[in-house]
Motif scaffolding. Sequence first.
Motif, mmCIF file in Angstrom:
data_model
loop_
_atom_site.group_PDB
_atom_site.id
_atom_site.type_symbol
_atom_site.label_atom_id
_atom_site.label_comp_id
_atom_site.label_asym_id
_atom_site.label_seq_id
_atom_site.Cartn_x
_atom_site.Cartn_y
_atom_site.Cartn_z
ATOM 1 N N LEU A 9 45.519 20.276 75.771
ATOM 2 C CA LEU A 9 46.711 20.588 75.626
ATOM 3 C C LEU A 9 47.133 21.770 76.659
ATOM 4 O O LEU A 9 46.483 22.393 77.064
ATOM 5 N N THR A 10 48.484 21.620 77.177
ATOM 6 C CA THR A 10 48.909 22.400 78.026
ATOM 7 C C THR A 10 49.207 23.917 77.225
ATOM 8 O O THR A 10 49.281 24.085 76.005
ATOM 9 N N ARG A 38 40.882 25.173 83.488
ATOM 10 C CA ARG A 38 41.816 25.024 84.390
ATOM 11 C C ARG A 38 41.746 23.581 85.084
ATOM 12 O O ARG A 38 40.559 23.091 85.348
ATOM 13 N N THR A 39 42.996 23.077 85.270
ATOM 14 C CA THR A 39 42.906 21.739 86.124
ATOM 15 C C THR A 39 42.884 22.162 87.470
ATOM 16 O O THR A 39 42.708 23.201 88.060
ATOM 17 N N SER A 40 42.812 20.913 88.232
ATOM 18 C CA SER A 40 42.709 21.050 89.851
ATOM 19 C C SER A 40 43.980 21.777 90.307
ATOM 20 O O SER A 40 43.683 22.145 91.444
ATOM 21 N N SER A 41 45.026 21.703 89.743
ATOM 22 C CA SER A 41 46.287 22.378 90.131
ATOM 23 C C SER A 41 46.228 23.577 89.513
ATOM 24 O O SER A 41 47.353 24.426 89.365
ATOM 25 N N SER A 47 41.488 22.790 74.871
ATOM 26 C CA SER A 47 41.144 21.831 74.048
ATOM 27 C C SER A 47 41.882 21.911 72.731
ATOM 28 O O SER A 47 41.850 22.890 72.277
ATOM 29 N N ARG A 48 42.137 20.716 72.195
ATOM 30 C CA ARG A 48 42.901 20.513 71.028
ATOM 31 C C ARG A 48 42.214 21.347 69.847
ATOM 32 O O ARG A 48 43.141 21.980 68.850
#
Length: 149
Positions: A9-10, A38-41, A47-48
Amino acid sequence: MRASPEDHLTIGEVIHRTGVPASALHFYERKGLIFSERTSSNQRIFSRHMLRRISLIMVAKRLHIPLTDVAEVFAGLPADRAPTHQDWQRVSRRWKKQLEERRRAIESLEHELTGCIGCGCLSMKACLLLNPDDALEGRGPGPVRLLRG
């Protein structure tokens, strides 16, 4: 499609689901109570299964349980995966003992203070808060007879 505890989840979605502001989430993360990736961006995602931790933090706060106590309990949970039923059972048993001790202490304080409130401290011989001439100074700070039985 059914949600999995490992789904991500963001931070906006976590805020929406929990009602907890981003600043508090960041604080809980710094304290090691929750974890994100962290995402690649470079976007923070959770995690939920962190929703359960956040919910427990919220309940603990409402009950005035210190975050250090919550951290001790959470230390027994895995950080890298969703806790299993057995993980939660183990942690729940430990926390139950702490909560029972807290309940007993509150009930004892309530009992002592009921007498105090009821008498208006007219019974200075029986009052556990009584400390003439600061005679209990050597036993430590605060209402030592009340706190240490």
